[in-house]
Design an enzyme around this catalytic site. Structure first.
Site, PDB file in Angstrom:
ATOM      1  N   ASN A 150      53.746  48.222  37.031  1.00 42.39           N
ATOM      2  CA  ASN A 150      54.777  48.190  38.063  1.00 42.39           C
ATOM      3  C   ASN A 150      56.106  47.622  37.564  1.00 42.39           C
ATOM      4  OD1 ASN A 150      53.119  45.820  37.893  1.00 42.39           O
ATOM      5  ND2 ASN A 150      54.206  44.992  39.651  1.00 42.39           N
ATOM      6  N   GLN A 180      51.458  52.429  41.577  1.00 50.56           N
ATOM      7  CA  GLN A 180      52.601  53.128  40.985  1.00 50.56           C
ATOM      8  C   GLN A 180      52.202  54.470  40.362  1.00 50.56           C
ATOM      9  OE1 GLN A 180      55.620  52.278  41.474  1.00 50.56           O
ATOM     10  NE2 GLN A 180      55.312  50.184  42.230  1.00 50.56           N
ATOM     11  N   SER A 200      48.863  52.316  48.052  1.00 47.21           N
ATOM     12  CA  SER A 200      49.689  51.759  49.128  1.00 47.21           C
ATOM     13  C   SER A 200      50.634  52.828  49.654  1.00 47.21           C
ATOM     14  CB  SER A 200      50.496  50.565  48.603  1.00 47.21           C
ATOM     15  OG  SER A 200      51.241  49.972  49.635  1.00 47.21           O
ATOM     16  N   HIS A 202      53.561  52.603  51.429  1.00 43.29           N
ATOM     17  CA  HIS A 202      55.017  52.464  51.415  1.00 43.29           C
ATOM     18  C   HIS A 202      55.639  52.729  50.051  1.00 43.29           C
ATOM     19  CE1 HIS A 202      55.729  48.341  49.607  1.00 43.29           C
ATOM     20  NE2 HIS A 202      54.421  48.309  49.777  1.00 43.29           N
ATOM     21  N   THR A 238      40.339  46.344  64.378  1.00 48.62           N
ATOM     22  CA  THR A 238      40.811  47.600  64.952  1.00 48.62           C
ATOM     23  C   THR A 238      41.801  48.287  64.016  1.00 48.62           C
ATOM     24  OG1 THR A 238      40.546  46.726  67.187  1.00 48.62           O
ATOM     25  CG2 THR A 238      41.963  48.661  66.926  1.00 48.62           C
ATOM     26  N   CYS A 324      57.190  41.429  43.916  1.00 43.87           N
ATOM     27  CA  CYS A 324      56.450  40.215  44.246  1.00 43.87           C
ATOM     28  C   CYS A 324      56.820  39.044  43.353  1.00 43.87           C
ATOM     29  CB  CYS A 324      54.942  40.484  44.138  1.00 43.87           C
ATOM     30  SG  CYS A 324      54.346  41.689  45.340  1.00 43.87           S
TER      31      CYS A 324
END
Length: 384
Positions: A150, A180, A200, A202, A238, A324
């Site tokens: 990444n 990635q 992921s 997004h 949920t 991050c």
């Protein structure tokens, strides 16, 4: 302002936004409820699982577990593979250049008595299958290697590693952080020897806060979230239906457009690399095989944050390290593991391309980079 930080988070696709809004408006039922509203939501959930399975390369829908994102997927894959074991296998093999969610999961397990070997990459940021095999022990339970780094964009030989590991010991599970890699680097997941693969939404223009973990049929994991038994008992709670449906759309589009996208981004990447090479104060990070959407370089002698904020003043959004880790001024542990000096490891810049970028955008970025170099080089007594 031009956004060249898509590896951190890509702008949500307009079609995905509309889909999420439509689902939120039309479906208020809980997928676990047995009334009509619940059953309609359940059908939509399972249809989304089928779409995701197809996008992953023809895996089975039952092998798709929805999560809150890749960090949770990585935690579930790693901790779920080690916790609750009764066969005496307590050893993990991973690398020194993994995402923090992998590294920290391993370190947390070490506090519980498990052991980790962190394999050092080669100078170009790739990890060889030979080094991974050399790290295996009789009590190894899991190997975890990311698909695409990444920070540097280095593509890891994960299929080769998985095959080699399984030939050595078929009982060792192989996990790949595919954040990635999915939608950018090709991978025949179903035909591979990979047991677990994290994705992921997004990163491929889907909603934030949703992802998935591919769990190959027959692989058992210790659940980290228990309760109502959702997601085959592996992830209670949920389901976030609207985001899952939006993620499924984003995953499908990313998979269908992968080849032409990679070709477009590769052309833009080569244009950008040529511009970076014009500046002798910049040092390109050049993996043997690189993902098409990432360009990484260092400006030795200057802090990453200084370069980043200068480019931001010039209208360009880029990244220092991964998102991050970008807020820290510590040297990049990825570059340090690759053998780069502290001077290099504190001055890295990652540029990551997206679907909307054009050659004109790259030229604008090149102009901004030229201005930044002219402005910053004298701070270190350098000439352009």
């Amino acid at each position: 302002m031009l956004n060249f930080d898509h590896a951190a988070s890509a702008p949500t696709h307009p079609d995905v936004i509309r889909t999420v809004a439509e689902v939120m408006e039309a479906h208020s039922g809980n997928p676990s409820s047995i009334h009509r509203g619940g059953q309609a939501a359940s059908k939509l959930l399972e249809r989304s699982r089928e779409v995701c399975a197809a996008a992953l390369g023809g895996v089975k829908p039952g092998e798709v577990v929805f999560t809150s994102g890749a960090t949770e997927s990585n935690n579930l894959a790693i901790k779920g593979s080690l916790l609750g074991r009764k066969d005496g296998r307590v050893h993990i093999v991973t690398t020194q250049i993994e995402h923090a969610s992998v590294t920290e999961s391993c370190l947390q397990l070490e506090e519980l008595g498990f052991e980790t070997t962190f394999v050092q990459p080669e100078a170009d940021g790739t990890v060889s299958a030979e080094k991974v095999l050399a790290a295996l022990r009789e009590d190894t339970a899991l190997v975890s290697v990311m698909h695409v780094n990444n920070e540097t964009g280095a593509v890891q030989p994960v299929e080769e590693i998985a095959r080699a590991v399984k030939l050595r010991d078929a009982r060792v599970r192989v996990h790949v952080d595919g954040v990635q890699g999915f939608g950018r680097a090709g991978l025949e997941l179903q035909a591979s020897a990979i047991d677990l693969y994290s994705v992921s939404a997004h990163k491929v223009r889907g909603p934030r806060g949703v992802g998935l973990l591919f769990v190959r049929e027959g692989v058992r994991l210790f659940p980290l979230l228990t309760g109502g038994g959702q997601e085959r008992g592996l992830r209670a709670g949920t389901e976030n239906l609207a985001s899952i449906v939006g993620a499924a759309k984003a995953f499908r589009m990313a998979a269908e457009d992968r080849v032409p996208r990679a070709e477009r981004m590769t052309e833009l990447r080569e244009e950008l690399i040529a511009e970076v090479r014009r500046h002798d104060v910049l040092t390109l990070t050049e993996p043997k095989i690189s993902a098409p959407h990432i360009v990484h370089f260092t400006f030795p002698g200057l802090k990453s944050q200084v370069i980043l904020h200068t480019l931001e003043e010039l209208g360009m959004l880029v990244s220092a390290q991964s998102a991050c880790a970008a807020k820290t001024e510590k040297p990049s542990r990825v570059l340090s593991a690759m053998g780069r000096s502290r001077e290099h490891a504190t001055s890295g810049i990652r540029i990551s391309l997206g679907d909307e970028h054009t050659s004109r955008d790259v030229r604008l970025l090149a102009d901004a980079l030229d201005k930044a170099v002219r402005r910053l080089a004298p701070l270190e007594g350098r000439k352009r």
